[in-house]
Design an enzyme around this catalytic site. Structure first.
Site, PDB file in Angstrom:
ATOM      1  N   SER A  58       6.689   5.618 -14.794  1.00 27.55           N
ATOM      2  CA  SER A  58       5.702   5.952 -14.122  1.00 27.55           C
ATOM      3  C   SER A  58       5.708   6.354 -12.700  1.00 27.55           C
ATOM      4  O   SER A  58       6.155   5.687 -11.837  1.00 27.55           O
ATOM      5  CB  SER A  58       4.834   4.590 -14.110  1.00 27.55           C
ATOM      6  OG  SER A  58       5.518   3.731 -13.614  1.00 27.55           O
TER       7      SER A  58
ATOM      8  N   LYS B 296      18.089   1.890 -13.073  1.00 32.07           N
ATOM      9  CA  LYS B 296      17.943   3.131 -13.148  1.00 32.07           C
ATOM     10  C   LYS B 296      17.730   3.969 -11.791  1.00 32.07           C
ATOM     11  O   LYS B 296      18.141   5.251 -11.534  1.00 32.07           O
ATOM     12  CB  LYS B 296      16.795   3.501 -14.122  1.00 32.07           C
ATOM     13  CG  LYS B 296      15.479   3.024 -13.708  1.00 32.07           C
ATOM     14  CD  LYS B 296      14.448   3.983 -12.629  1.00 32.07           C
ATOM     15  CE  LYS B 296      13.368   2.959 -12.010  1.00 32.07           C
ATOM     16  NZ  LYS B 296      12.587   3.928 -11.186  1.00 32.07           N
TER      17      LYS B 296
ATOM     18  N   GLY C  30       8.332   0.586 -16.296  1.00 26.18           N
ATOM     19  CA  GLY C  30       8.455   1.538 -17.208  1.00 26.18           C
ATOM     20  C   GLY C  30       8.355   2.880 -16.590  1.00 26.18           C
ATOM     21  O   GLY C  30       8.314   3.057 -15.180  1.00 26.18           O
TER      22      GLY C  30
ATOM     23  N   THR D  84      13.144   8.822 -14.399  1.00 27.57           N
ATOM     24  CA  THR D  84      13.905   9.111 -12.874  1.00 27.57           C
ATOM     25  C   THR D  84      14.873   9.851 -12.820  1.00 27.57           C
ATOM     26  O   THR D  84      14.906  10.717 -11.655  1.00 27.57           O
ATOM     27  CB  THR D  84      14.069   7.540 -12.901  1.00 27.57           C
ATOM     28  OG1 THR D  84      12.945   6.617 -12.912  1.00 27.57           O
ATOM     29  CG2 THR D  84      14.269   7.375 -11.132  1.00 27.57           C
TER      30      THR D  84
ATOM     31  N   GLU E 258      14.590   3.006  -3.095  1.00 23.31           N
ATOM     32  CA  GLU E 258      14.974   1.753  -3.585  1.00 23.31           C
ATOM     33  C   GLU E 258      16.439   1.683  -4.027  1.00 23.31           C
ATOM     34  O   GLU E 258      17.286   0.612  -3.722  1.00 23.31           O
ATOM     35  CB  GLU E 258      14.347   0.929  -4.779  1.00 23.31           C
ATOM     36  CG  GLU E 258      12.949   0.720  -4.363  1.00 23.31           C
ATOM     37  CD  GLU E 258      12.756  -0.726  -3.319  1.00 23.31           C
ATOM     38  OE1 GLU E 258      13.787  -1.181  -2.962  1.00 23.31           O
ATOM     39  OE2 GLU E 258      11.339  -1.091  -3.344  1.00 23.31           O
TER      40      GLU E 258
ATOM     41  N   ARG F 275      12.083   9.455  -5.682  1.00 18.76           N
ATOM     42  CA  ARG F 275      12.680   9.472  -4.501  1.00 18.76           C
ATOM     43  C   ARG F 275      14.194   9.236  -4.637  1.00 18.76           C
ATOM     44  O   ARG F 275      15.108   9.837  -3.847  1.00 18.76           O
ATOM     45  CB  ARG F 275      12.046   8.443  -3.893  1.00 18.76           C
ATOM     46  CG  ARG F 275      10.496   8.651  -3.626  1.00 18.76           C
ATOM     47  CD  ARG F 275      10.279   7.716  -2.405  1.00 18.76           C
ATOM     48  NE  ARG F 275       9.862   6.188  -2.895  1.00 18.76           N
ATOM     49  CZ  ARG F 275       8.976   5.721  -3.216  1.00 18.76           C
ATOM     50  NH1 ARG F 275       7.789   6.542  -3.341  1.00 18.76           N
ATOM     51  NH2 ARG F 275       8.940   4.572  -3.464  1.00 18.76           N
TER      52      ARG F 275
ATOM     53  N   GLY G 246       0.852  -1.161   0.169  1.00 18.27           N
ATOM     54  CA  GLY G 246       0.175   0.054   0.062  1.00 18.27           C
ATOM     55  C   GLY G 246       0.764   1.329  -0.192  1.00 18.27           C
ATOM     56  O   GLY G 246       0.354   2.374   0.417  1.00 18.27           O
ATOM     57  N   GLY G 247       1.965   1.071  -0.575  1.00 15.68           N
ATOM     58  CA  GLY G 247       2.870   2.502  -0.830  1.00 15.68           C
ATOM     59  C   GLY G 247       2.174   3.347  -1.783  1.00 15.68           C
ATOM     60  O   GLY G 247       1.140   3.020  -2.422  1.00 15.68           O
TER      61      GLY G 247
END
Length: 348
Positions: free
Chosen positions: A154, A207, A152, A264, A297, A271, A29-30
């Site tokens: 997003s 990435k 992808g 990104t 990540e 992030r 639920g992130g």
């Protein structure tokens, strides 16, 4: 597109006519899990498994996820639960737990799974402890599952607000892959099928590390020329690594590779990019991470990526530099100087 929320494999000439796609469960639920739930809930009821009871309550009672996706009103057809057994019965399961936690969640989920349900990996990363991509983690724990990858360019907030996006849905079985792409596509989110599962996973993981480097360049105020250079040379590293791992070059040039890298590395909505920028501005890693509720990540993928690259004898100086900075072994300025002073060679 959805066909009244139902798409059966019989419609597309797959042997298993009994397997129909009607219901979707999402694990995690992130921001991204919630955004996927929101976009899919226009056509079908979505069950969203969330670890934190207060977020389950927030989604079910107030139809918002204030912690991870503030400012987005969720459809009433998004139902949150803290019970893994209740998500295991869906026709399709999307796994969106953070990469380093995915194994633990899948171990618990596996107890409740009864068949070869398609599980779509939506987490991007490499497991630190094992050096495995998420699809291999899934293979370890639920070998009977039909494995697919969604990846992808997003941003969760864009997708949740219904802005247009295009992603790759990778699955080795073409009929299943095309059926999943059709079922999970919506008016705003277009999915392209690919059979290159490792290629799709690889771009999404690598990435994030490269975006930290792009953020550092911006945070240090090194200019847009340096930013373009670091992204382009980063892409060269991604391609070299991809080749060594057996990914197809056209996958790396597609949405899940170059597309995701451009997004990104180009926006502080990322992030990983914003973490790099904060490092470039001189803030400490612990200070940056301490102020965040969501997982970044790239911080955890960097070590696993560098280990894998060394094992495969792939030169990845930008990824190495990010890893050294994260580990506290190298300052930002030293890392940049080191990259600029590497021996000159042919571009390719």
């Amino acid at each position: 597109m959805h066909h009244n929320g139902v798409l059966s494999f019989a419609d597309i000439g797959v042997g298993e006519a009994s397997l129909q796609l009607r219901s979707v469960s999402i694990i995690g639920g992130g921001a991204w899990g919630t955004a996927l739930a929101q976009t899919l809930s226009h056509d079908t009821v979505v069950t969203l498994w969330v670890r934190e009871p207060e977020i389950v309550e927030d989604i079910n009672a107030r139809h918002v996820n204030r912690v991870f996706l503030p400012g987005v009103d969720l459809n009433h057809s998004v139902h949150a639960t803290g019970d893994l057994a209740s998500v295991a019965t869906a026709d399709v399961i999307l796994a969106v737990a953070p990469a380093q936690h995915l194994r633990g969640v899948l171990v618990n989920l596996a107890r409740h799974l009864t068949n070869g349900v398609p599980i779509v990996i939506c987490s991007k990363g490499i497991e630190q402890e094992t050096g495995k991509f998420m699809g291999d983690v899934l293979e370890d724990i639920v070998p009977q599952a039909t494995r697919a990858v969604l990846s992808g360019p997003s941003f969760a907030a864009d997708v949740a607000r219904g802005l247009p996006s295009a992603l790759t849905l990778a699955c080795r079985n073409e009929a299943v892959g095309r059926a999943l792409a059709a079922f999970l596509s919506s008016r705003q989110m277009r999915l392209y099928w690919s059979s290159d599962v490792i290629g799709a996973e690889l771009g999404g993981a690598v990435k994030n590390v490269l975006a930290i480097a792009a953020g550092i360049v911006e945070g240090r105020g090194l200019g847009t020329s340096a930013h373009a250079a670091i992204v382009t040379r980063g892409f060269a590293e991604l391609r070299r690594f991809g080749e060594a791992m057996g990914a197809r070059p056209e996958t790396l040039l597609g949405l899940s590779g170059l597309g995701d890298l451009i997004l990104t590395c180009g926006s502080t909505q990322s992030r990983n990019m914003s973490l790099g920028r904060a490092l470039g501005e001189g803030r400490s890693l612990s200070e940056i991470l301490g102020a965040r509720s969501a997982v970044t990540e790239g911080v955890y993928t960097a070590a696993a990526l560098v280990r894998l690259a060394r094992k495969k004898n792939v030169e990845m100086p930008i990824a190495e530099a990010v890893h050294e900075i994260i580990e506290g072994r190298l300052g930002v300025d030293e890392a940049i100087t080191g990259l600029m002073q590497r021996p000159l060679k042919a571009e390719d």
